[in-house]
Write an enzyme that holds these catalytic residues in place. Structure first.
Site, short mmCIF file in Angstrom:
data_model
loop_
_atom_site.label_atom_id
_atom_site.label_comp_id
_atom_site.label_asym_id
_atom_site.label_seq_id
_atom_site.Cartn_x
_atom_site.Cartn_y
_atom_site.Cartn_z
N HIS A 236 -7.37 57.31 26.10
CA HIS A 236 -6.72 58.62 26.06
C HIS A 236 -7.52 59.61 26.88
O HIS A 236 -8.40 60.30 26.36
CB HIS A 236 -6.67 59.14 24.61
CG HIS A 236 -5.73 58.42 23.71
ND1 HIS A 236 -5.78 58.56 22.34
CD2 HIS A 236 -4.71 57.57 23.97
CE1 HIS A 236 -4.82 57.81 21.78
NE2 HIS A 236 -4.16 57.20 22.75
N GLU A 237 -7.26 59.66 28.18
CA GLU A 237 -7.87 60.73 28.99
C GLU A 237 -7.03 61.98 28.82
O GLU A 237 -5.79 61.91 28.89
CB GLU A 237 -7.95 60.33 30.45
CG GLU A 237 -8.43 61.43 31.39
CD GLU A 237 -9.80 61.99 31.00
OE1 GLU A 237 -10.71 61.20 30.77
OE2 GLU A 237 -9.92 63.24 30.89
N GLU B 71 -17.17 62.41 27.82
CA GLU B 71 -17.29 63.88 27.87
C GLU B 71 -17.18 64.44 26.46
O GLU B 71 -16.37 65.33 26.18
CB GLU B 71 -16.25 64.52 28.79
CG GLU B 71 -16.25 63.96 30.20
CD GLU B 71 -15.54 62.63 30.28
OE1 GLU B 71 -14.51 62.45 29.62
OE2 GLU B 71 -16.04 61.74 31.00
N GLU C 233 -20.02 58.77 25.29
CA GLU C 233 -20.72 58.87 26.57
C GLU C 233 -21.74 60.01 26.37
O GLU C 233 -22.64 59.88 25.57
CB GLU C 233 -19.72 59.14 27.70
CG GLU C 233 -20.31 59.02 29.08
CD GLU C 233 -19.34 59.53 30.14
OE1 GLU C 233 -18.71 60.59 29.91
OE2 GLU C 233 -19.21 58.91 31.20
N GLU D 50 -21.46 54.72 35.72
CA GLU D 50 -20.48 55.11 36.72
C GLU D 50 -21.10 55.88 37.89
O GLU D 50 -20.61 55.81 39.01
CB GLU D 50 -19.38 55.95 36.09
CG GLU D 50 -19.88 57.24 35.48
CD GLU D 50 -18.80 57.97 34.69
OE1 GLU D 50 -17.68 57.48 34.57
OE2 GLU D 50 -19.10 59.07 34.17
#
Lengths: 682, 682
Positions: B384-385, B465, B483, B489
């Site tokens: 779910h971004e 985030e 995170e 990344e």
């Protein structure tokens, strides 16, 4: 995850340096008149408005972001493109009604760069104006009228400064309990935390910088927050209401300024912020009168008298009349009296609910005192301590200023003694309060309201616990001085003493902002309980030349002043308004010797302060008028004097003739200073 | 002016030291069980609630202020007196459902000190509770129900830390554009600006500290702001609504925590924040399953595939089925798929208005994929971004979690890609938004809402985030990872590469907070355009032991993983749930070698990461069970390897028997690491 998918779409070449370090595309470049300072503004590779500064071919500020966070809409920080720009040039010389110098030249090139944000981010318009002088620059945001944005609710201003060269900084922390009343820190630039401005830096190549702002009107003051390394950004002082700043469009922000010079004098002899303020809006201001003053104040500060009523009450009719007599005798224009009004009898610190600004205490007859003063040719200096309670003060402001105007009280010292974040502003309903900061938008509005109301009644204003000065005295010349730093009073509080280099730091930091009511002239050199100050006697005279204010106090008790008749004689005729001012010798935090020319005669005055260490400086009298002979009356530290022993009282006097081209070796003791009058011969 | 008239009333004796440095009057003192750590709390001489910490007889935190600024009332910072106190002791051992260790002991002494403010300042009640362990402490404010204060509108929390001993700090800046995704700075403590927590320090005497917080619920995260010198205070993350925190009374703040230990392992093997959180509130959490996973992700991060639909779309049904086959073959429990849903086709960064969390793209058949996965014994990991748009996400949250629950998707990775200050929350009216911070009260509320909603459908959550971890996994064990730091990344983005010491800094900073979804296992050691990583091959295996998470990715492309069959074999069986974990060798920012015991067998695993420089470390197998022989399969840097050249790929293998009492010399290359399995014999 960070900044994809934009990165993914970039070529390998553009990935060779971090995004923020790239020169903005389609940048607009503007140089200072002499070409030494170059600023460019454009859109970075994610559409961040971005600016860059170089000086004499060296990068000073690497590409740095510009923009805003809002409380109620997408940030104005990315997705922008440049749609146009204009450039202009200015060169004018204007006259100050009073100040460190009579004539000020403003010579610059400027550019305004017009940005438009991408459609899906709001299509908003943002203009950035930069004005580049030979000795500094100003940058501000201008929000033009536009369809989609009627009111800006600014959560944060994102002005970034990615300073490149390494160096040393002098600064005080921003956003801390004690407002601006801090001891200046000297640290590497990359050991700043969050600083108030002016924040002063000396780069390793000798270049001097001072970060500050100009024309702080209807906006929050900014603190210079270090992110890491030498990257700084603006942090606006808070508001109790969510958005730190609320403004209807169109509007312009204050200017973000950087003074830039080759040396310390270039930083000090620099009118950048004044030049970025609007001209006088008050019209005839001949009623704003510079002058010296004494007061019923040091007695309270040092614990001998009290603000509260009772046996120790300082502000009695009788004592005030005595002080008026003293003032008349020694040519002081003003007599400050604190504690004359009702409201001091409780714990008023940060509360101030009991203050009256029109009713005096039973033992103080305001009418009798002001009548008496007028007859003696002296003025009472009014006092409005609020305890930080502007709700109480604003309700009485008009009446209070009117009263002073009627009585001929033409200067008022105001006060906002409360912890940071403890300004009590009116709430939305009766009985409600909103707590604000000393340098937030609400208090910035308050200060200007006080100054404007005072001007109606021809009263000048000298706020203590103020917002920092940003050159508004140009626009409102009745805003004559402020506190906003650790003044003399700290020397009354024994262990809180100002260190011996304090004033030599102030000259290059706080004093870049504007006049300070430092209250020099404590010739006894001691505070409460006899705790000695970190000062020699000569330094007390030097302070009148080092720390400029158009109103200058002699803070000590009358009997202490009269115990030093030669020093009192100097204080009694040292001007507070100058035709010219030059820093003739000085280094940041170490010492500062000024030469200033009286605005009302051909006389010059030279003097200033030393620091923690002794200094021998050579004064060149190059500034004098050729062919003229001046009689120099010199007050200086006696050989071997130091603030650390009773020799702090040791002063030497000398009289000699000087002419242009002569030099003088001057020794400044540890904690020392010097002063001299150069009386012009025929 | 500063703090009169209180100073004026003080005796000369009390003026001998600055007010803030004095021990509070009527202080309540509490010691840790072993007596090494001592905290006292009382009222300072202007009635400031004040605390002091010493350890082993040395002053650690000089008397420091406590309190609050409010937006709508006088500060809760002065005029307080102690009215009473209570002490207590706790000692319990509790079991984690998953984690670095199965059993956790919580052993402390505590005190609650009751304060009452002076009548004219509001007569408000404030309790301060401190809980003192042998290896750290927690302090929190408790606001009891009281007549004059129904709702606290907190403008700022004034918790101060006047740290006395000098030392070195590892930290990232708080309140900056890129949230927590920063490279750790190593500076003197007095060169911190404003830091996120955990902020780690090593004092000159070797004592290790980490400042953080526990149980961040319905409150804003704090940033550790340095005032000057070594004086720090809390700065709460902002809110768009004025007060940074709004809470009805009674309530308690999060705990302000300091881990304190003699060395680095004492900092790491430390359950302070977990112990200060509430026990599991979810009941049976057997459905929260640790495990390894792969995904359709590195292809987008490295620029080969796209989240957006089109020819490069990563999330196709076919590719997902292939990935499921790969996962089954190599014993990965999960397959993460990003870009499966609608909304990715525009510029979604910090906008996210187009996202659907229930509708898949035309080329992705969610039902078919999850059916196929189930048959293979593999689970799809959901994604779910939000682009930071929690207004859009919260409106769909229940449906989205319900859908995943129905399909057997039992872990979801969420994402909030937006600049700091760019979280889009619902406004008060339709069409309005409020912009919030990733770590402000509103987003803290959001995260818990997501976790609680997910729990209803037996889904575990892994936010990217995120807000920082403060031990809430104890209370909500489906909050499996986050995170909240620069992960793998960044190595895909060429010039943004993580430096070689990054992970050796993470272990002692970010990882003190809790599990991180770092996504190790890029065995090709290269990002986009072939830019090499600052890592050896052995380090990629060591990461599984250095950076704990109950869900551990193997991030590289399947073909890259299969190109390294021996390494893939290690990854395919490295546990993600441990009975015990010990830092057996390590120094902050330099290297970190852990020994961890599998929770589901008698096997041990040893390994970790080096830093920028090479290190030779001696591993003592003291932790092994006596009398048992273990077969060690060792993966280590080949002699001469370094991340700086192609030798980064050079790995050495070794198999040997080890027993308790044995030692092993282990060489860690620059940018290197090591890993080993110790299979228990009979």
């Amino acid at each position: 995850m960070r900044l994809l998918p934009l990165i993914a779409a970039l070529s390998a070449a553009s990935l060779a340096v971090p995004a923020q370090a790239q020169e903005p595309a389609k940048a607009v470049t503007v140089s200072s008149p002499d070409g030494s300072l170059v600023v460019s503004i454009g859109a970075g590779n994610e559409g961040h408005p971005t600016w860059t500064v170089s000086r004499k071919g060296k990068l000073l500020i690497a590409p740095s972001r510009l923009g805003f966070l809002l409380t109620d809409g997408l940030p104005l920080d990315r997705g922008f493109a440049v749609t146009g720009s204009e450039t202009a040039t200015g060169d004018e010389t204007w006259e100050q009604p009073w100040g460190e110098r009579r004539f000020v030249r403003s010579h610059y090139n400027e550019a305004v760069v017009r940005f438009r944000q991408a459609e899906h981010r709001g299509a908003r318009l943002l203009n950035i104006r930069v004005r580049v002088f030979d000795n500094g620059l100003g940058l501000r945001y201008e929000l033009p009228e536009q369809p989609g944005l009627k009111t800006m609710n600014i959560a944060e201003e994102l002005t970034e400064f990615r300073l490149v060269p390494k160096g040393t900084a002098w600064w005080i922390p921003g956003g801390e309990f004690n407002r601006y009343e801090q001891i200046y820190q000297k640290t590497p630039i990359d050991a700043i935390s969050t600083a108030h401005t002016p924040a002063t830096m000396r780069l390793d190549d000798g270049t001097h910088l001072a970060f500050h702002e100009a024309a702080l009107v209807d906006y929050s003051a900014y603190w210079l927050k270090r992110a890491d390394g030498q990257t700084f950004r603006t942090t606006l002082s808070p508001s109790s209401r969510g958005a730190k700043v609320v403004r209807d469009l169109p509007f312009a922000t204050p200017w973000r300024t950087i003074r830039i010079a080759d040396n310390a004098s270039g930083l000090v002899e620099n009118d950048l912020e004044l030049n970025l303020n609007e001209p006088n809006k008050l019209g005839d201001v001949s009623w704003v009168q510079p002058g010296r003053y004494v007061g019923i104040w040091w007695g309270m500060i040092s614990g001998k008298w009290s603000w509260a009523t009772g046996a120790q009450h300082g502000a009695t009719t009788q004592r005030t009349k005595q002080m008026i007599d003293f003032a008349k005798k020694h040519k002081f224009r003003g007599v400050l009296v604190e504690g004359w009004n009702k409201g001091w009898d409780g714990d008023w610190f940060g509360t101030g609910f009991d203050y009256s600004f029109t009713q005096s205490t039973a033992d103080f007859d305001l009418k009798a005192v002001t009548d008496y003063a007028r007859k003696q040719g002296v003025r009472l200096i009014g006092h409005h301590e609020t305890g930080g309670n502007i709700a109480v003060y604003e309700a009485q402001l008009e009446d209070a200023m009117k009263l002073y105007g009627q009585l001929g009280v033409d200067v008022v010292k105001t006060g906002y003694v409360a912890d940071a974040g403890g300004i009590i502003a009116p709430g939305d309903k009766p009985g409600e309060v909103r707590m604000e900061w000393h340098d937030g938008q609400r208090q910035v509005q308050h200060h200007l309201k006080v100054v404007q109301t005072a001007a109606k009644y021809r009263v000048a204003v000298n706020p203590h616990e103020p917002v920092k000065d940003t050159g508004l005295r140009r626009t409102y010349p009745n805003w004559v001085a402020r506190e906003g730093a650790r003044g003399m009073e700290y020397n009354a509080w024994g262990p809180f003493n100002n260190p011996p280099g304090h004033e030599a730091a102030l000259v290059y930091t706080r004093m870049l902002a504007g006049p300070m009511d430092f209250t020099p002239g404590v010739l006894s050199l001691q505070g409460s309980n006899g705790v000695p100050m970190s000062s020699t006697l000569a330094k007390q005279l030097g302070l009148y030349l080092a720390i400029y204010s158009p109103i200058q106090m002699a803070a000590d008790f009358p009997e202490s002043l009269e115990a030093h008749p030669r020093e009192l004689a100097f204080i009694s005729q040292v001007p507070t308004d100058w035709a010219e001012s030059h820093l003739v010798a000085g280094e940041v935090g170490e010492y500062a010797i000024f030469a200033r020319k009286d605005r009302n005669s051909a006389d010059w005055y030279v003097g200033g302060v030393g620091g923690a260490e002794e200094h021998s400086v050579t004064i060149s009298f190059d500034f004098l008028e050729p062919g003229k002979t001046y009689t120099a009356t010199i007050y200086k530290d006696a050989p071997g004097a130091t603030y650390q022993t009773e020799t702090r009282h040791a002063i030497a006097y000398e009289t000699r003739k000087v002419r242009k081209g002569d030099t003088l070796e001057l020794w400044l003791a540890p904690g020392g200073g010097a002063a001299m009058r150069l009386a012009a011969g025929k």
